[in-house]
Design an enzyme around this catalytic site. Structure first.
Site, PDB file in Angstrom:
ATOM      1  N   CYS A 164     -16.760  -0.713 -11.932  1.00 13.94           N
ATOM      2  CA  CYS A 164     -16.715   0.299 -11.196  1.00 13.94           C
ATOM      3  C   CYS A 164     -17.343   1.476 -11.360  1.00 13.94           C
ATOM      4  O   CYS A 164     -17.288   2.169 -12.433  1.00 13.94           O
ATOM      5  CB  CYS A 164     -15.141   0.934 -10.913  1.00 13.94           C
ATOM      6  SG  CYS A 164     -14.621   1.994  -9.845  1.00 13.94           S
ATOM      7  N   ASN A 168       0.872  -1.280   0.004  1.00 15.61           N
ATOM      8  CA  ASN A 168      -0.020   0.037  -0.086  1.00 15.61           C
ATOM      9  C   ASN A 168       0.690   1.298  -0.182  1.00 15.61           C
ATOM     10  O   ASN A 168       0.369   2.254  -0.172  1.00 15.61           O
ATOM     11  CB  ASN A 168      -0.877  -0.110   1.343  1.00 15.61           C
ATOM     12  CG  ASN A 168      -1.995  -1.004   1.141  1.00 15.61           C
ATOM     13  OD1 ASN A 168      -2.404  -1.519  -0.107  1.00 15.61           O
ATOM     14  ND2 ASN A 168      -2.636  -1.611   2.215  1.00 15.61           N
ATOM     15  N   VAL A 224     -12.970  10.766   5.076  1.00 15.93           N
ATOM     16  CA  VAL A 224     -11.348  10.469   4.882  1.00 15.93           C
ATOM     17  C   VAL A 224     -11.168   9.347   3.929  1.00 15.93           C
ATOM     18  O   VAL A 224     -11.880   8.048   4.130  1.00 15.93           O
ATOM     19  CB  VAL A 224     -11.044   9.852   6.450  1.00 15.93           C
ATOM     20  CG1 VAL A 224      -9.598   9.567   6.529  1.00 15.93           C
ATOM     21  CG2 VAL A 224     -11.258  11.005   7.572  1.00 15.93           C
TER      22      VAL A 224
END
EC number: 2.5.1.7
Length: 424
Positions: A117, A23, A163
């Site tokens: 998506c 990540n 967030v």
């Protein structure tokens, strides 16, 4: 179709070297598009998502290779193509990170939307709105997100509505070459964002505040080359700690960073684990004991990570007592629970909450992986269950865990990869 065969009732003991964080590696690889000089990255894990990212970069004209020591070299000085195509993007949603550096440096970029998506239903809209606030014009045509800018991106104050790690990274990366100052408020605070900022600053960016909820970026005219080592993978670390905890074992995780795992370590201690930390190691010892049930609520960093929820669901299913697990970050992230129930686990799901009731042992079964973290929980379940467990769709695991069966075997697990022949 590749599968794992796992023979259970293993107590996992020993040492394991933690890989670099996927990540962090993914946004850093895409951010290298900004560099006008060569970049060298070390501690980059060997994963399918990394391979896909390198193929996307090569498609854009970036020269990439791995040297004999495993370091990844990138030269983006001659990028001549600005489209990340569907055949590569469809396997990895993180490909959206290609858009920000392309439009920032080259004033244009196109990234295919991954199959299925929808912008409104995915956090992709936060990436797009952030780039639009910096002055990019964005349209969705023929399955592609197309971005361009007349002149230069302009720094702005941007408040992220919800967030988002991905949106924070996209805006931060794009703003490095924008004119003026960009301030990101309600920014995500994950260590991988901090690592990306450190990398960008090494190239000449002016970023401050990464790791807090306010990040300030002063735009610069160009970015050069650098060398950078990817931060250790905190989720892989947590996964191996849980592996030892559920099996009553003792493990030393090396090349890791305990300060990024406070929430996970606290819960493992609550579960009865003895844990010692140094600057780059974590030692967990269950002393042969069964873990105690712990309540979990996922939160943005520095709270409990959603990427550790599946592993702790497994822990709670074999723990003493009952527990409540609340998932606040993602929808549909309990898909591992029906598979664990097939192995003898006990749990009920009500909305975004699961109620687990610990059992003394699980039984081996044939189970199917549905996503990266769910799949690793099934493998770990197989390690401690009675009998044999077959885990299907292990390509999910290969996306995020480097050499997983080799590492587990090094701890005493009985696991093998095999290919099932398809009969017509």
């Amino acid at each position: 179709m590749q599968k794992f065969r796992v023979y259970g009732q293993s107590r996992l003991n020993g040492e394991v070297n933690i890989s670099g964080a996927k990540n962090a590696a993914l946004p850093i690889l895409f951010a290298a598009i900004l560099a006008e000089e060569p970049v060298k990255l070390t501690n980059v894990p060997e994963l399918k998502d990394i391979d896909t990212t390198l193929k996307i970069l090569q498609q854009l004209g970036v020269v990439t290779y791995r040297d004999e020591q495993g370091a990844v070299h990138l030269d983006a000085s001659n990028i001549n193509h600005f489209v990340a195509p569907y055949e590569l993007v469809k396997t990895m949603r993180a490909s959206i990170w290609a858009l920000a550096p392309l439009v920032s440096r080259f004033k244009q970029g196109q990234v295919s939307l991954p199959g299925g998506c929808s912008i409104g239903a995915r956090p992709v809209d936060l990436h797009i709105s952030g780039l639009e606030r910096l002055g990019a014009k964005i349209v969705l045509e023929e399955g592609y997100v197309k971005a361009f800018v007349d002149g230069q991106l302009i720094g702005k104050r941007i408040v992220i509505e919800k967030v988002s790690v991905g949106a924070t990274l996209s805006i931060m990366i794009a703003a490095t070459l924008a004119k003026g100052i960009t301030v990101i408020e309600n920014a995500a605070r994950e260590p991988e964002i901090t690592d990306t900022a450190v990398f960008l600053n090494k190239m000449g960016a002016k970023i401050s505040g990464a790791g807090s909820d306010i990040i300030t970026i002063e735009g610069v005219e160009r970015l050069g080359g650098c060398e950078h080592s990817i931060v250790p993978d905190r989720i892989e670390t947590g996964t191996f700690l849980v592996a030892a905890a559920i099996s009553g074992g003792r493990i030393i995780c090396k090349n890791t960073k305990a300060s990024t795992l406070d929430a996970v370590i606290d819960k493992l201690r609550d579960a009865g684990a003895k844990i010692e930390v140094t600057e780059n190691t974590i030692t967990l010892d269950m002393q042969g004991n069964r873990p105690k049930a712990v309540n979990i609520r996922t939160e943005p960093y520095p709270g409990f990570p959603t990427d550790m929820q599946a592993q702790f669901t497994l822990l709670n299913m074999v723990a003493e007592g009952s527990s409540k697990i609340t998932e606040t970050i993602f929808e549909n992230r309990f898909m591992h629970i029906p598979e664990l129930i097939r192995m003898g686990g006990k749990a009920e799901i009500e909305g975004n909450t699961a109620f687990c009731h610990g059992v003394e042992y699980l039984s081996g079964a044939e189970v199917m992986a549905t996503d990266l973290r769910a799949s690793i929980s099934l493998v770990l379940a197989g390690c401690i269950a009675t009998g044999e467990t077959i885990v299907d769709r292990i390509y999910h695991i290969d996306r995020g865990y480097e050499h997983i069966e080799k590492k587990l075997r090094g701890l005493g697990a009985k696991i093998e990869r095999f290919t099932e022949k398809i009969v017509d």
